[in-house]
Structures are given as C-alpha cells and as structure tokens.
Design a protein around this motif. Structure first.
Motif, mmCIF file in Angstrom:
data_model
loop_
_atom_site.group_PDB
_atom_site.id
_atom_site.type_symbol
_atom_site.label_atom_id
_atom_site.label_comp_id
_atom_site.label_asym_id
_atom_site.label_seq_id
_atom_site.Cartn_x
_atom_site.Cartn_y
_atom_site.Cartn_z
ATOM 1 N N UNK A 209 33.849 77.193 18.721
ATOM 2 C CA UNK A 209 34.395 76.804 17.419
ATOM 3 C C UNK A 209 35.635 77.601 17.015
ATOM 4 N N UNK A 210 36.001 78.604 17.805
ATOM 5 C CA UNK A 210 37.029 79.549 17.360
ATOM 6 C C UNK A 210 38.344 78.864 16.990
ATOM 7 N N UNK A 211 38.814 77.944 17.820
ATOM 8 C CA UNK A 211 40.103 77.290 17.526
ATOM 9 C C UNK A 211 40.024 76.500 16.232
ATOM 10 N N UNK A 212 38.921 75.785 16.020
ATOM 11 C CA UNK A 212 38.760 75.021 14.787
ATOM 12 C C UNK A 212 38.635 75.910 13.566
ATOM 13 N N UNK A 213 37.927 77.015 13.703
ATOM 14 C CA UNK A 213 37.784 77.951 12.593
ATOM 15 C C UNK A 213 39.142 78.522 12.190
ATOM 16 N N UNK A 214 39.945 78.888 13.194
ATOM 17 C CA UNK A 214 41.282 79.412 12.892
ATOM 18 C C UNK A 214 42.146 78.353 12.214
ATOM 19 N N UNK A 215 42.045 77.113 12.684
ATOM 20 C CA UNK A 215 42.835 76.021 12.088
ATOM 21 C C UNK A 215 42.416 75.724 10.653
ATOM 22 N N UNK A 216 41.182 76.069 10.306
ATOM 23 C CA UNK A 216 40.679 75.771 8.964
ATOM 24 C C UNK A 216 41.173 76.756 7.913
ATOM 25 N N UNK A 217 41.866 77.800 8.335
ATOM 26 C CA UNK A 217 42.361 78.843 7.422
ATOM 27 C C UNK A 217 43.805 78.539 7.035
ATOM 28 N N UNK A 218 44.092 78.535 5.754
ATOM 29 C CA UNK A 218 45.465 78.291 5.288
ATOM 30 C C UNK A 218 46.345 79.483 5.641
ATOM 31 N N UNK A 219 47.667 79.302 5.695
ATOM 32 C CA UNK A 219 48.562 80.442 5.883
ATOM 33 C C UNK A 219 48.320 81.495 4.798
ATOM 34 N N UNK A 220 48.150 82.728 5.208
ATOM 35 C CA UNK A 220 47.856 83.809 4.270
ATOM 36 C C UNK A 220 46.376 83.991 4.017
ATOM 37 N N UNK A 221 45.540 83.099 4.557
ATOM 38 C CA UNK A 221 44.105 83.184 4.353
ATOM 39 C C UNK A 221 43.410 84.043 5.395
ATOM 40 N N UNK A 222 42.091 84.108 5.295
ATOM 41 C CA UNK A 222 41.327 85.001 6.173
ATOM 42 C C UNK A 222 40.162 84.288 6.845
ATOM 43 N N UNK A 223 39.733 84.867 7.973
ATOM 44 C CA UNK A 223 38.609 84.374 8.763
ATOM 45 C C UNK A 223 37.670 85.528 9.029
ATOM 46 N N UNK A 224 36.408 85.372 8.659
ATOM 47 C CA UNK A 224 35.386 86.400 8.854
ATOM 48 C C UNK A 224 34.392 85.913 9.898
ATOM 49 N N UNK A 225 34.292 86.642 11.011
ATOM 50 C CA UNK A 225 33.397 86.282 12.102
ATOM 51 C C UNK A 225 32.330 87.352 12.280
ATOM 52 N N UNK A 226 31.094 86.916 12.550
ATOM 53 C CA UNK A 226 30.021 87.870 12.785
ATOM 54 C C UNK A 226 28.994 87.244 13.718
ATOM 55 N N UNK A 227 27.898 87.984 13.961
ATOM 56 C CA UNK A 227 26.918 87.576 14.952
ATOM 57 C C UNK A 227 27.336 87.997 16.348
ATOM 58 N N UNK A 228 28.234 88.963 16.438
ATOM 59 C CA UNK A 228 28.864 89.359 17.696
ATOM 60 C C UNK A 228 28.342 90.739 18.114
ATOM 61 N N UNK A 229 27.821 90.829 19.321
ATOM 62 C CA UNK A 229 27.364 92.111 19.842
ATOM 63 C C UNK A 229 28.567 92.976 20.229
ATOM 64 N N UNK A 230 28.355 94.289 20.222
ATOM 65 C CA UNK A 230 29.466 95.223 20.448
ATOM 66 C C UNK A 230 30.183 94.959 21.773
ATOM 67 N N UNK A 231 29.442 94.651 22.823
ATOM 68 C CA UNK A 231 30.087 94.430 24.117
ATOM 69 C C UNK A 231 30.830 93.093 24.167
ATOM 70 N N UNK A 232 30.525 92.180 23.224
ATOM 71 C CA UNK A 232 31.213 90.894 23.167
ATOM 72 C C UNK A 232 32.465 90.932 22.298
ATOM 73 N N UNK A 233 32.549 91.944 21.441
ATOM 74 C CA UNK A 233 33.601 91.985 20.436
ATOM 75 C C UNK A 233 35.015 91.985 21.023
ATOM 76 N N UNK A 234 35.341 92.803 22.043
ATOM 77 C CA UNK A 234 36.723 92.807 22.548
ATOM 78 C C UNK A 234 37.179 91.426 23.006
#
Length: 292
Positions: free
Chosen positions: A233-258
């Motif tokens: 869903x990452x590309x769609x989530x990014x597209x859903x944010x207006x210019x100047x807006x923010x995206x908050x992602x979670x549910x991510x384990x430490x080794x998956x974060x990078x």
C-alpha cells in the motif's frame, strides 16, 4: 452478532516469508494479524462446521502448505468471547502517553488535569489499545503533528483509537477505514463513547493502493498495519497525502524499518521522525510542499 468464541491461530516458518503467512491468515478469515515471539497470530470467528481436535488442526495446517514442502508450524486454541475482557482487565490501568494524552478503560477513573485529553477504550477483539508499542508510538507522534482542522485518513483503524485521538487533538474530519466488520462495530461504539461522532466516520472496506491514489488528498494519513499488509500500500498511501502533509506508518519491526524508510523516501516523502517502542517502530514522513 459477536461470536461466542474465537479460534486463535498461530503460524511460523523458517522457509515461508512472514508476508505470505499473513496473507494466508487473512484469506483464512483472520482478523488483524500481529507478530508475537516469531509467530504470526490472528483470531477467527468460531468455524462451527468444523470438528474439534485433530480435524480442525489439519484444516488450518492445510492452508499453509508451501510448494517446496517447507515446514510451517501451526498452533491453535479456543478463546471464549467473555475471556477477552477478563484477560485484558488483569493489570490493565490508565496510561499517560504524552503530557496531555491519557488512555483509560471504563472501569478506571484516571487522575487528569485541565487540558488533558482522555480516550476511554475497553479491551476487546478489535486491535488497538495503549498496551501495544505500535499504538503508543502512533499516539505520541500524532500528539506532535495533528493540527486544528486537519483532514485525516486512518487505514486499518482497528478499535478506532488513533482516529479518536486525532479528533480530540483538533482534527476536523477523520475517516477510519477497517476491513474487519467486528472491528468496525467496536470502532463505532468507541467513537460514540468518546463523543467524536461529528468528526470521525468509520467505514468497512479493504483498501488497495489504487483506491488510495485516486481518493481525495489528506492533510494526514495513518497506517498502523503489519508490514506484509503495509508494503503493497505504500505508493497509494504516499499519493493520498497532499503537498505539505504527513504520513504516519507503524506496525513495523525494528529490522524491517530501514527497508520501509528507504521505500517511502523513494516515493518522494521526507523522513521526519522515528518513535521506537521495544521492537516496534512508528515513523513520520512528510510530502514536500509545492514550491511557491
């Protein structure tokens, strides 16, 4: 109608990727999936047409046979509906997550002062309480970024706790989207209890990247999902944010974060901040504003 009992299903494998196991659990009819000590865990509504014991276990195991004969371990157990509340009541207390944000069950009266924001939320089968590191991380970040009047989308809303928090923090309109109907019912109850029904709408829907990309742009988008669900869903989530807006992602384990951070930055988002809670990561990204 809420089932009288639930089947807890746990799966793990040394050869099958976690995202494949997650997708299989969802296809099996699972609720929100989370990782616990190396197991992918979900709950199924009582499959009453199945036989107890070995036949039931064979049914579950049969859904996780990989083509290479890899070993997938499956563990199942029954849990009564009433056990949920009793289990979560034990040791559960009000939690202060930020200087002003408190989350409490209905049977506790927290010590609060002027300016405090209180979310009342009882435990249940819908994922999303302040007892999980992903939820806590999201709440801490939200308290720093939500602005008055923000239009926010909450994907995989679960209990609705993040949508409720955003509304209490000043958001003008929050859309909570959740694919699980029992979670939707719980979220609707929680929205009503917390008095934010005029700002939070709850919708049953399984979103796709295409849905997100073609929807209205939002000031903020939240997605607290297991990584196997989040990544497509990452590309769609990014597209859903207006210019100047923010995206908050979670549910991510430490080794998956990078890896997740790298993918989101490649979509044109700027990494803003990271909240680490045990093994869990919650990250904030911003879409650059349109040059003036």
């Amino acid at each position: 109608m809420t089932p009288s009992r639930w089947l807890e299903v746990r799966v793990r494998s040394a050869s099958v990727p976690a995202d494949v196991l997650v997708e299989a659990l969802l296809e099996l009819g699972g609720r929100a999936v989370w990782e616990e000590d190396g197991w992918q865990v979900t709950h199924l509504a009582d499959p009453g047409d199945l036989v107890e014991g070995r036949a039931l276990k064979r049914f579950v195991e049969g859904r996780f046979t990989d083509g290479d004969g890899g070993n997938v371990q499956v563990s199942t157990r029954w849990q009564k509906q009433g056990d949920w509340s009793e289990l979560w009541r034990r040791g559960l207390d009000a939690r202060r997550l930020t200087d002003r944000l408190v989350v409490t069950p209905t049977w506790i009266r927290p010590d609060v002062g002027p300016g405090d924001l209180v979310i009342v939320l009882d435990p249940g089968v819908a994922f999303g309480t302040a007892e999980h590191g992903t939820t806590r991380g999201c709440l801490r970040i939200l308290d720093a970024v939500v602005r008055h009047g923000d239009r926010i989308l909450d994907v995989g809303a679960g209990s609705g706790i993040l949508s409720i928090a955003a509304a209490l923090m000043g958001a003008g309109a929050v859309e909570a989207v959740e694919m699980d109907q029992w979670a939707v019912d719980a979220a609707l109850d929680n929205v009503k209890v917390n008095g934010v029904g005029d700002r939070v709408t709850v919708r049953a829907h399984r979103v796709s990247a295409d849905d997100l990309a073609h929807g209205p742009p939002r000031d903020g988008v939240i997605a607290n999902l297991e990584t196997g669900l989040l990544r497509p869903l990452l590309a769609g989530l990014a597209d859903a944010v207006r210019p100047g807006g923010w995206l908050l992602l979670s549910g991510i384990l430490a080794h998956e974060w990078p890896g997740i951070r790298e993918e989101v930055v490649a979509l044109g988002m700027a990494h803003d901040r990271l909240d680490e809670d045990g093994e869990w990561c919650s990250g904030l990204f911003r879409r650059p504003p349109v040059p003036s």
